[in-house]
Design an enzyme around this catalytic site. Structure first.
Site, PDB file in Angstrom:
ATOM      1  N   HIS A   8       0.833  -1.206   0.000  1.00  0.00           N
ATOM      2  CA  HIS A   8       0.000   0.000   0.000  1.00  0.00           C
ATOM      3  C   HIS A   8       0.867   1.255   0.000  1.00  0.00           C
ATOM      4  O   HIS A   8       0.711   2.139  -0.860  1.00  0.00           O
ATOM      5  CB  HIS A   8      -0.905  -0.026   1.242  1.00  0.00           C
ATOM      6  CG  HIS A   8      -1.787   1.171   1.376  1.00  0.00           C
ATOM      7  ND1 HIS A   8      -3.121   1.155   1.029  1.00  0.00           N
ATOM      8  CD2 HIS A   8      -1.537   2.437   1.828  1.00  0.00           C
ATOM      9  CE1 HIS A   8      -3.654   2.347   1.254  1.00  0.00           C
ATOM     10  NE2 HIS A   8      -2.709   3.149   1.752  1.00  0.00           N
ATOM     11  N   GLU A   9       1.778   1.334   0.962  1.00  0.00           N
ATOM     12  CA  GLU A   9       2.643   2.516   1.033  1.00  0.00           C
ATOM     13  C   GLU A   9       3.595   2.571  -0.160  1.00  0.00           C
ATOM     14  O   GLU A   9       3.971   3.655  -0.617  1.00  0.00           O
ATOM     15  CB  GLU A   9       3.426   2.521   2.347  1.00  0.00           C
ATOM     16  CG  GLU A   9       2.554   2.518   3.603  1.00  0.00           C
ATOM     17  CD  GLU A   9       1.529   3.638   3.648  1.00  0.00           C
ATOM     18  OE1 GLU A   9       1.765   4.702   3.026  1.00  0.00           O
ATOM     19  OE2 GLU A   9       0.480   3.453   4.291  1.00  0.00           O
ATOM     20  N   HIS A  48       1.941   4.498  -2.897  1.00  0.00           N
ATOM     21  CA  HIS A  48       2.131   5.941  -2.700  1.00  0.00           C
ATOM     22  C   HIS A  48       3.524   6.359  -3.168  1.00  0.00           C
ATOM     23  O   HIS A  48       3.700   7.378  -3.832  1.00  0.00           O
ATOM     24  CB  HIS A  48       1.998   6.285  -1.212  1.00  0.00           C
ATOM     25  CG  HIS A  48       0.600   6.351  -0.702  1.00  0.00           C
ATOM     26  ND1 HIS A  48      -0.370   7.155  -1.271  1.00  0.00           N
ATOM     27  CD2 HIS A  48      -0.007   5.726   0.350  1.00  0.00           C
ATOM     28  CE1 HIS A  48      -1.504   7.025  -0.598  1.00  0.00           C
ATOM     29  NE2 HIS A  48      -1.305   6.155   0.390  1.00  0.00           N
ATOM     30  N   GLU A 100      -4.423   7.865  -3.083  1.00  0.00           N
ATOM     31  CA  GLU A 100      -4.917   6.599  -2.515  1.00  0.00           C
ATOM     32  C   GLU A 100      -5.293   5.605  -3.605  1.00  0.00           C
ATOM     33  O   GLU A 100      -5.247   4.389  -3.388  1.00  0.00           O
ATOM     34  CB  GLU A 100      -6.110   6.848  -1.594  1.00  0.00           C
ATOM     35  CG  GLU A 100      -5.767   7.555  -0.291  1.00  0.00           C
ATOM     36  CD  GLU A 100      -4.795   6.772   0.579  1.00  0.00           C
ATOM     37  OE1 GLU A 100      -4.718   5.526   0.447  1.00  0.00           O
ATOM     38  OE2 GLU A 100      -4.107   7.407   1.403  1.00  0.00           O
TER      39      GLU A 100
END
Length: 504
Positions: free
Chosen positions: A269-270, A273, A299
């Site tokens: 997830h990160e 980003h 996101e």
């Protein structure tokens, strides 16, 4: 342009670069504060952050900056600016007009408070001590309300906050979007709950070696195309990404020894980003356009990589064997069992560990509570009870304590009210972008199944990442997919995926 206009452009550009330099310095301080800075020094660190933030704020609200903006906005001058310069003037004007309404002393007080509040939240979460955190949250809410009064409320007070994270988004639109999602996803969740084909998840809950978890997380980040020459992976209470510049984008994750995938999916997830921030075009470096265009679009990338890619069957067809090697004897199941086990739909207490379908209900709860705080005047003391009631109503579960309830997220402690809707908007954007990619990138799922993730990163770089904040969210999604945001892509994606997993 005349000498006067060239001087204005040069002075404006130099000031923007200096403002961005403060951003980078403050980013390092925040990152250090959240990744192991000694607790005894946190109050002083908060004061330092406040002082530097005040200097940055004074730069970004100076009369000189306002004069340069006015000069550059003159039609004959503006038309001779490059696309990047025009966008920089437009964005700076928007931020200038907002910020200049805030007294510098009030802003500095707020920065110090929010930094202290985040540190207090860490302690409160660890000790299940909402009462100890409540006074800080009350002050953060009070300051936020003062800012809304100074900025001037939009259609509702909460609309003013939404616009900071997703420009142009309104309560009226979100009420409609979230209402439609709830109506379509609740019956799907009910059908899943009644299915006799429930995945087995017992094998996931064992003691998994933390260094081995980290090694696999690092491996997957490399496969995604994350550059460790321009970043690093650390540990924190709540996973986050910090984009200092495309050459320095740091991410953190949280390891659970009894869960082999929690840290992995947090890392992916990160990492999503981070890929965005690492691949912004060089021409935007040193400007305030060198970041994501909105939190919803940002996101979309973290959710795309975590869910569309990371939780897909082709992904695990390729990488499950690699995971098994790192935990010999512990994952003695088929790749299909592992895939289904990692896509189980089950109401849960913790947002960051929720499945793709019920995750949106976690966001709707927070959205509705933030509306209550700022549109209805609900007090901080009332929030734990409201939180628990909404979890019971929407998800059928009740937190046994505040650490697993109202204290689970860092966002409110730092004043990030209006941020949470970005996560569900990200899910919607991600599904729509994935639909386009499936049609445009030949052999998309074959590539995922072969571990060829770099062409996917390159496709996203060319259409999204490189533009930074050069395009608005609505312009970007229109250019990438050929139409405005359409939530039905998310509904179709979830319906197809879970119909297969649960044999509906």
């Amino acid at each position: 342009m005349s000498t006067k206009h060239n001087d204005a452009l040069q002075s404006f550009t130099e000031t923007i670069r200096k403002i961005k330099s403060y951003d980078e310095a403050l980013g390092v301080l925040y990152w250090d504060l959240r990744t192991g800075a000694p607790r005894k020094g946190m109050d002083n660190r908060s004061e330092v952050i406040g002082a530097l933030s005040a200097d940055q704020f004074n730069l970004s609200t100076s009369p000189e900056l306002g004069e340069w903006l006015s000069t550059l906005e003159e039609s004959k001058v503006y038309s001779n600016l490059s696309e990047i310069e025009q966008r920089l003037v437009t964005e700076t004007r928007k931020e200038y007009d907002r910020s200049v309404k805030i007294p510098p002393k009030l802003y500095q007080e707020y920065v110090v408070l929010s930094s202290q509040s985040e540190s207090k939240w860490e302690e409160a979460k660890e000790n299940n001590d909402y009462a100890g955190f409540q006074p800080y949250l009350e002050k953060v809410i009070s300051y936020t309300n003062q800012f809304i009064d100074l900025w001037g409320a939009k259609a509702t007070r909460y609309d003013t906050l939404l616009d900071q994270y997703e420009p142009g988004m309104t309560v009226a639109e979100l009420d409609q979007v979230f209402g439609g999602l709830r109506e379509q996803l609740v019956p799907l969740a009910a059908a899943i709950a009644n299915s006799p084909h429930q995945p087995d998840t017992s094998f996931l809950k064992q003691n998994y070696d933390k260094p081995a978890q980290k090694a696999f997380s690092l491996y997957i980040l490399e496969q995604m195309g994350y550059s460790f020459e321009a970043g690093r992976l650390d540990e924190s209470v709540h996973p986050f990404a910090t984009g200092l510049s495309p050459g320095d984008v740091r991410i953190t994750t949280r390891y659970l020894e009894n869960d082999v995938t929690s840290a992995l999916f947090g890392t992916i997830h990160e990492g999503g980003h981070a890929l965005y921030e690492q691949n912004i075009m060089e021409e935007l470096i040193g400007t305030t356009l060198c970041t994501g265009t909105s939190m919803g679009i940002h996101e979309s990338q973290s959710r795309f990589w975590e869910n569309v890619i990371g939780r897909s069957r082709p992904f695990w067809n390729r990488y499950f064997g690699e995971l098994q090697k790192r935990f010999p004897g512990q994952l003695d199941v088929s790749v299909d069992q592992f895939y289904r086990g990692n896509n189980v739909v089950q109401p849960s207490l913790i947002r960051i560990e929720a499945d793709e379908l019920t995750y949106n209900l976690h966001i709707i709860i927070r959205y509705e509570m933030e509306k209550l705080i700022f549109n209805e005047g609900v007090k901080a003391a009332e929030l734990p009870a409201i939180w628990n009631d909404k979890y019971k109503e929407y998800l059928g579960v009740t937190p046994p304590n505040d650490a697993e309830g109202v204290l689970q997220d860092v966002h409110w402690s730092g004043g990030a009210f209006g941020y949470f809707p970005s996560y569900s908007l990200g899910n919607m954007y991600a599904a729509q972008i994935a639909d386009t990619m499936e049609r445009e990138l030949e052999g998309f799922w074959t590539k995922v199944g072969n571990g060829e993730l770099l062409p996917i990163k390159q496709w996203l770089t060319e259409r999204i990442y490189k533009y930074g904040k050069l395009r608005t969210p609505s312009e970007l999604i229109q250019n990438v997919t050929g139409k405005p945001l359409d939530p039905q892509h998310l509904v179709a994606y979830l319906t197809k995926k879970y119909t297969d997993i649960y044999k509906l």
